[in-house]
Design a protein around this motif. Structure first.
Motif, short mmCIF file in Angstrom:
data_model
loop_
_atom_site.label_atom_id
_atom_site.label_comp_id
_atom_site.label_asym_id
_atom_site.label_seq_id
_atom_site.Cartn_x
_atom_site.Cartn_y
_atom_site.Cartn_z
N ASP A 1 24.31 73.79 39.11
CA ASP A 1 24.32 72.96 37.93
C ASP A 1 23.95 71.64 38.18
O ASP A 1 23.24 70.94 37.24
CB ASP A 1 26.10 72.84 37.46
CG ASP A 1 26.45 74.00 36.78
OD1 ASP A 1 25.67 75.10 36.67
OD2 ASP A 1 27.66 74.51 37.09
N ARG B 1 17.05 73.30 27.31
CA ARG B 1 17.26 74.10 28.41
C ARG B 1 15.59 74.70 28.78
O ARG B 1 15.17 74.69 29.89
CB ARG B 1 18.29 75.18 28.34
CG ARG B 1 18.14 76.00 29.78
CD ARG B 1 19.39 76.90 29.62
NE ARG B 1 19.41 77.72 30.78
CZ ARG B 1 19.85 79.07 30.84
NH1 ARG B 1 20.35 79.50 29.80
NH2 ARG B 1 19.73 79.89 31.99
N ARG C 1 21.06 72.56 22.77
CA ARG C 1 20.85 72.78 24.52
C ARG C 1 19.91 73.74 24.96
O ARG C 1 19.31 73.61 25.98
CB ARG C 1 22.42 73.14 24.75
CG ARG C 1 22.58 73.36 26.19
CD ARG C 1 23.90 73.83 26.74
NE ARG C 1 23.97 74.17 28.14
CZ ARG C 1 24.84 74.22 28.81
NH1 ARG C 1 26.09 74.08 28.17
NH2 ARG C 1 24.68 74.76 30.45
N ASP D 1 20.49 71.47 37.78
CA ASP D 1 19.92 71.70 36.26
C ASP D 1 20.07 70.42 35.26
O ASP D 1 19.17 70.32 34.45
CB ASP D 1 20.73 72.78 35.61
CG ASP D 1 20.15 73.53 34.49
OD1 ASP D 1 18.93 73.43 34.17
OD2 ASP D 1 20.99 74.02 33.58
N GLU D 2 20.87 69.64 35.80
CA GLU D 2 20.98 68.44 34.89
C GLU D 2 19.88 67.35 34.59
O GLU D 2 19.46 67.07 33.87
CB GLU D 2 22.62 67.59 35.35
CG GLU D 2 23.76 68.32 34.90
CD GLU D 2 24.86 67.73 35.73
OE1 GLU D 2 24.90 66.49 36.08
OE2 GLU D 2 26.03 68.28 35.81
N GLU E 1 17.46 68.68 32.32
CA GLU E 1 17.64 68.69 30.89
C GLU E 1 17.30 67.12 30.35
O GLU E 1 16.69 66.99 29.27
CB GLU E 1 19.31 68.89 30.54
CG GLU E 1 19.52 70.31 30.84
CD GLU E 1 20.91 70.51 30.36
OE1 GLU E 1 21.55 69.65 29.94
OE2 GLU E 1 21.33 71.81 30.61
N GLU E 2 17.47 66.22 31.23
CA GLU E 2 17.65 64.64 30.83
C GLU E 2 16.14 64.48 30.69
O GLU E 2 15.45 63.70 29.75
CB GLU E 2 18.11 63.84 31.91
CG GLU E 2 19.47 63.59 32.02
CD GLU E 2 20.21 62.70 33.07
OE1 GLU E 2 19.18 62.12 33.57
OE2 GLU E 2 21.29 62.92 33.03
#
Length: 92
Positions: free
Chosen positions: A50, A79, A75, A53-54, A57-58
């Motif tokens: 996780d 993604r 989202r 993944d963050e 996304e940004e």
């Protein structure tokens, strides 16, 4: 390397598989017809995934901001890096 097991066998051995993941530090890939279906990983591994993944996304939000406002991007669009959405004329 992950331990692979067919889904039918995984059903019968779920408690043992969970112990292998939690206490043995293993990763278990459940297969169907020889193809990976799902993976059992520890909660710590999931947190690390996780966290990886963050930032992605940004980064995608900043590249999409010219097309959409950041708040209007779903989202799923963030993604998968979808920068635009097709809409029919007259549809809102």
């Amino acid at each position: 390397m992950a331990y692979e097991i067919p889904v039918t066998q995984a059903r019968a051995e779920l408690a043992d598989l969970i112990n292998r993941v939690v206490y043995g530090g293993e990763r278990v890939v459940v297969t169907r017809h020889g193809k990976p279906l799902v993976a059992l990983v520890s909660a710590a591994d999931l947190e690390r995934l996780d966290a990886l993944d963050e930032p992605a996304e940004e980064q995608i939000i900043s590249s999409v901001s010219g097309v959409h406002e950041a708040g209007s991007v779903s989202r799923e669009q963030r993604r998968f890096g979808i920068a635009a959405e097709h809409r029919r004329p007259g549809a809102s």
